[in-house]
Design an enzyme around this catalytic site. Structure first.
Site, short mmCIF file in Angstrom:
data_model
loop_
_atom_site.label_atom_id
_atom_site.label_comp_id
_atom_site.label_asym_id
_atom_site.label_seq_id
_atom_site.Cartn_x
_atom_site.Cartn_y
_atom_site.Cartn_z
N ASP A 66 0.82 -1.20 0.00
CA ASP A 66 0.00 0.00 0.00
C ASP A 66 0.86 1.26 0.00
OD1 ASP A 66 0.90 -0.29 2.69
OD2 ASP A 66 -0.97 -1.25 3.24
N ASP A 135 -7.97 -3.59 14.56
CA ASP A 135 -9.36 -3.83 14.17
C ASP A 135 -9.48 -4.91 13.10
OD1 ASP A 135 -8.29 -2.50 12.01
OD2 ASP A 135 -9.75 -0.86 11.99
N HIS A 137 -7.77 -5.08 10.25
CA HIS A 137 -7.53 -4.71 8.86
C HIS A 137 -6.26 -5.37 8.34
CE1 HIS A 137 -5.15 -1.19 10.58
NE2 HIS A 137 -4.33 -1.61 9.63
N GLU A 142 -9.91 -1.85 5.44
CA GLU A 142 -10.56 -1.61 6.72
C GLU A 142 -11.80 -2.50 6.87
OE1 GLU A 142 -9.05 0.09 8.79
OE2 GLU A 142 -8.26 2.00 8.06
#
Length: 260
Positions: A66, A135, A137, A142
């Site tokens: 990314d 979380d 991801h 996400e």
């Protein structure tokens, strides 16, 4: 899915061992590189092997997961610059051998499609290094991300920006709001996925990833659908695993041919 629970130094050694075997045995290996804190000790170990044992990356191609949108490559926290500083410039990658999504492109949608095409043209990723967010991801996919998504623009969750603020002098507002990220579908095309997670703050995400239902609410659970995944966690990150003792037993009693 194979789960290995061990102290952090051993986890980094296991990943470096797998990468070294690939690099030494494959005439044109393709690596997938991750940023964040999880893979840093792996890059240190590979750099040491390059310097001391002659491990060469001259024939290796690599693709990053990314990149932030809007940060120039020269920015200290652009992932292009981070990967170059932490790993690429410390070994002997050929010029241009390490590629990342172009977060400064005028047409981000076209840049995303071109990136997926470049990975395919290289023959796909042989071994992808991964981390996981608190979380759940994966890369910058996400919660709520499509499990078959491709490289695309994503808006970062508030928690992700809080987690990454440590790289921006603890200034959440300095963390970009958007990124280009490989999609979950793109990541799943790599032939071997190796995910490293350490620390108690990752325990719930690790539990959901390994033992929870496959759900876009915990994007990393999509790894349960991949035929060759290695999850490497320390005791703290493994503390929520209901089958922790079983995973330890499996790893301790593997046949020789089943080792990494």
């Amino acid at each position: 899915m194979e789960v290995i629970i061990a102290p952090e130094p051993e986890l980094s050694t296991l990943v470096a061992d797998a990468i070294e075997r690939l690099v030494r045995e494959d005439p044109s290996p393709v690596l997938g590189l991750a940023t964040g804190s999880s893979p840093l000790s792996v890059y240190d170990e590979l750099t040491k092997r390059h310097e001391q044992d002659g491990l060469s990356f001259a024939k290796v191609r690599a693709f990053m997961l990314d990149e932030y949108v809007g940060l120039p490559a020269s920015h200290p926290q652009s992932y292009h610059n981070v990967i170059d500083t932490e790993f690429a410039s410390r070994v002997d990658f050929a010029k241009g051998a390490v590629q990342g999504p172009d977060g400064t492109a005028e047409d981000l949608r076209a840049a995303s499609a071109e990136y997926d095409h470049a990975i395919a043209e290289a023959g796909g990723v042989d071994l992808q290094i991964l981390g996981i967010g608190t979380d759940g991801h994966l890369a910058f996919n996400e919660p709520g991300s499509s499990l078959s998504s491709r490289t695309r623009v994503k808006t970062l969750a508030r928690q992700t920006r809080i987690d990454n603020a440590r790289f921006f002098d603890d200034d959440v507002d300095a963390v970009p709001q958007h990124c280009l990220t490989q999609g979950l579908g793109t990541i799943l095309e790599a032939r071997h996925l190796m995910l490293i997670a350490t620390g108690g703050h990752k325990a719930e995400a690790v539990h959901q990833m390994v033992e929870g239902p496959v759900s876009s609410m915990w994007p990393a659970t999509v790894l349960q659908m991949h035929p060759h995944v290695t999850i490497l966690v320390d005791e703290e990150a493994a503390s929520r695993l209901q089958l922790g003792d079983y995973y330890r037993h499996i790893y301790a009693n593997k046949l020789e041919g089943q080792r990494l």
